[in-house]
Design a protein around this motif. Structure first.
Motif, PDB file in Angstrom:
ATOM      1  N   VAL A 324      -2.062   4.384   2.340  1.00 38.27           N
ATOM      2  CA  VAL A 324      -1.854   5.238   1.403  1.00 38.27           C
ATOM      3  C   VAL A 324      -0.575   5.733   0.762  1.00 38.27           C
ATOM      4  N   VAL A 325      -0.611   5.647   0.087  1.00 40.07           N
ATOM      5  CA  VAL A 325       0.971   6.796  -0.998  1.00 40.07           C
ATOM      6  C   VAL A 325       0.063   6.963  -2.049  1.00 40.07           C
ATOM      7  N   ASP A 326      -0.134   8.427  -1.663  1.00 41.13           N
ATOM      8  CA  ASP A 326      -0.450   9.556  -2.705  1.00 41.13           C
ATOM      9  C   ASP A 326       0.156   9.070  -4.198  1.00 41.13           C
ATOM     10  N   CYS A 327      -1.041   9.302  -4.904  1.00 43.49           N
ATOM     11  CA  CYS A 327       0.105   9.679  -6.398  1.00 43.49           C
ATOM     12  C   CYS A 327      -0.568  11.009  -7.446  1.00 43.49           C
ATOM     13  N   PRO A 328      -0.053  11.355  -7.305  1.00 44.00           N
ATOM     14  CA  PRO A 328       0.670  12.952  -7.855  1.00 44.00           C
ATOM     15  C   PRO A 328       0.790  12.639  -9.023  1.00 44.00           C
ATOM     16  N   LYS A 329       0.067  13.836 -10.115  1.00 49.44           N
ATOM     17  CA  LYS A 329       0.693  14.392 -11.424  1.00 49.44           C
ATOM     18  C   LYS A 329       2.236  13.934 -11.780  1.00 49.44           C
ATOM     19  N   TYR A 330       2.618  15.208 -10.563  1.00 50.90           N
ATOM     20  CA  TYR A 330       4.041  15.338 -10.918  1.00 50.90           C
ATOM     21  C   TYR A 330       4.699  15.269  -9.879  1.00 50.90           C
ATOM     22  N   LEU A 331       6.007  15.051  -9.777  1.00 53.99           N
ATOM     23  CA  LEU A 331       6.952  14.985  -8.384  1.00 53.99           C
ATOM     24  C   LEU A 331       7.804  15.850  -8.974  1.00 53.99           C
ATOM     25  N   THR A 332       8.917  16.057  -7.897  1.00 53.54           N
ATOM     26  CA  THR A 332       9.755  17.023  -8.864  1.00 53.54           C
ATOM     27  C   THR A 332      10.963  16.427  -7.580  1.00 53.54           C
TER      28      THR A 332
END
Length: 544
Positions: A324-332
């Motif tokens: 599992v490698v989470d996939c959020p909308k944004y990453l800064t």
């Protein structure tokens, strides 16, 4: 082209050395590392008695402007802007020079006339012939107000350019032999537009290649004073008249030319090559004439590069497809990164991240790789960045060590300073699904100085599974209705704030790997997808 005071139109010789007119071309110059902007380097270093920094700064600026093709700006830094602009323009255009390098190197010295001389080396590629290399000196004179300007004189462009002598480019015509595909079918009949600019080079091995010379001539009489540079070699009598066979396949080449019609008039290119030996079956560009972006273009490969990134992660055991490698909308990471259409997939597996091309998930794994590790994997296993010899000029890729964490994040998704083209990405795809890099080739017998290692079988199996799932369940569904077990990866590469993204798609089926890029295509599936679908629909499914 019309005669100018600084170069002259080519003259004609007899039938043996017939000369054709030289068309003026646009010039884009690049200043080499030796012409560094930074003070304290090379010829611009200054001790207590060294040159005035303002003088060397003006020299740097002049060379930089000339190198970048900013001729009005370069001329404005001289004591005679009007003359300087005309000479710089006519010299490069009249001699058919494109993309030279100007390298400042050597000791800055004060001349008897009070000028400071900055030496530089000029490497001037004569289109279709070779590179003319010479040295010259840039004189700087202090002005009444204390500023410095380039003291304009013809000899700074070339030491022998003067009021009495100028240069002329002559090209020798040659009857080129026929070029055929791998099966002996002629490719010289005009039926393959993308190959037209390459036929002369492909045939060059048989007749000695294009020939020509840069000659210094007397302005008054037009007579040759001396030959400054000569290009090409005499033909090999043993090869004269023999057809030149390539690795290309006329069926694939024709299908590739037609497929690019699906790019809706946008600049696009395509390469198809054999997985088992790297032999190129098709190489096509739209528009067909001019620059060969398929093999020499420099593009950010976007998410197609995740094949290499995944290889690096899988090689280390840093991730597995079902992790599992989470996939959020944004990453800064210094700046905000997001997914195409700001999609998100909470709780996604790495397989899902790959098939849906999740940027944020891949970027989140950047800490698993050392700063230079992605480039090392690209070079060691995929041959990217090594020197390739395929039979025509190529750009062989670049994966620099990232300068900071933001650039490292960008490189994980094929952005930043990562550079490739369809030839490279077709080869990357072939290597990923076979485990072994083969230097691509368009002609036989090319030197091969590449050194690579095979990918482990477990990594190849995982990559093939990820690429197959991208077709059946991911962003490459546009290929799902085609016969054969196709694997693929889409890519959307950002270009600039005022340009649409480039669209990419790489795929493999049977013994063939293909890469397509559509400039300003917005998305890979939407723009490169129809091109790939058209090609694979038109060619045999079986081995090639």
């Amino acid at each position: 082209m019309p005669d100018t005071p600084y170069v002259t139109s080519p003259r004609r010789r007899g039938p043996r050395n017939g000369v054709r007119a030289v068309a003026a071309v646009g010039v884009v110059l690049a200043i080499a590392a030796g012409g560094s902007y930074a003070t304290g380097f090379g010829p611009f270093s200054r001790g207590d008695d060294g040159p005035d920094p303002a003088a060397t700064e003006q020299a740097r600026a002049f060379l930089a402007d000339w190198a970048a093709g900013r001729l009005p700006s370069a001329a404005g830094r001289t004591t005679e802007p009007g003359k300087a602009r005309e000479v710089l323009r006519s010299f490069t255009a009249g001699l058919d020079i494109g993309k030279p390098r100007l390298t400042a190197a050597g000791e800055v010295k004060e001349a008897e006339d009070g000028t400071l001389g900055v030496p530089f080396t000029a490497r001037m590629p004569i289109t279709g012939l070779g590179t003319w290399t010479y040295r010259s000196r840039l004189p700087l004179r202090e002005q009444d107000d204390g500023s410095w300007k380039v003291d304009w004189r013809l000899s700074l462009v070339h030491p022998r350019l003067s009021d009495t002598e100028k240069f002329r480019l002559e090209r020798e015509e040659a009857t080129l032999p026929e070029v055929t595909d791998r099966n002996g079918t002629s490719l010289s009949d005009g039926g393959h537009p993308s190959l037209a600019p390459l036929l002369g080079r492909l045939a060059g091995g048989a007749d000695g290649g294009p020939r020509g010379a840069v000659e210094l001539i007397d302005r008054a009489t037009g007579e040759t004073v001396r030959t400054e540079a000569r290009f090409g070699k005499e033909p090999d009598p043993g090869k004269a008249g023999r057809p030149v066979r390539t690795t290309l396949d006329a069926t694939w080449q024709s299908a590739a030319e037609r497929a690019l019609g699906e790019a809706d008039g946008k600049n696009a290119s395509l390469v198809a090559l054999r997985v088992d030996d790297g032999e190129v079956l098709a190489l096509a560009n739209s528009p067909a004439g001019g620059f060969n972006r398929a093999a020499s273009g420099t593009y950010a490969p976007g998410s197609t590069w995740k094949i290499v990134t995944s290889s690096a992660l899988l090689l280390k055991g840093a991730v597995a497809p079902d992790d599992v490698v989470d996939c959020p909308k944004y990453l800064t990471v210094g700046k905000e990164f997001h997914n195409v259409e700001t999609s998100e997939h909470p709780g996604a597996t790495f397989r899902k991240d790959f098939t849906e091309s999740c940027n944020t998930a891949f970027i989140s794994l950047r800490g698993e790789l050392d700063d230079g590790e992605l480039g090392e994997v690209a070079r060691t296993y995929f041959g990217v960045g090594q020197e390739w010899h395929i039979g025509i000029p190529t750009y062989d890729g670049s994966v620099p060590v990232p300068k900071d964490e933001t650039e490292k994040a960008a490189s994980m998704i094929g952005q930043g300073r990562v550079q490739a083209n369809p030839l490279i990405m077709a080869s990357v795809t072939a290597t990923a699904v076979s485990g072994e890099f083969h230097q691509p080739s368009v002609t036989a017998g090319n030197a091969d100085g590449t050194r690579t290692e095979p990918l482990p079988d477990r990594v190849v199996t995982q990559l093939r599974g990820l690429m197959r799932a991208t077709v059946t369940d991911g962003t490459a569904r546009v290929l799902a209705d085609l016969p054969g077990e196709i694997g693929a990866k889409t890519g959307t590469a950002e270009v600039s704030d005022d340009q649409d993204n480039n669209g990419w798609l790489v795929a493999h089926r049977g013994n063939v790997a293909v890469a397509v890029v559509v400039e300003e295509g917005v998305t890979g599936g939407g723009s490169a997808g129809p091109v790939m679908h058209s090609l694979l629909s038109a060619v045999p499914e079986g081995p090639s």
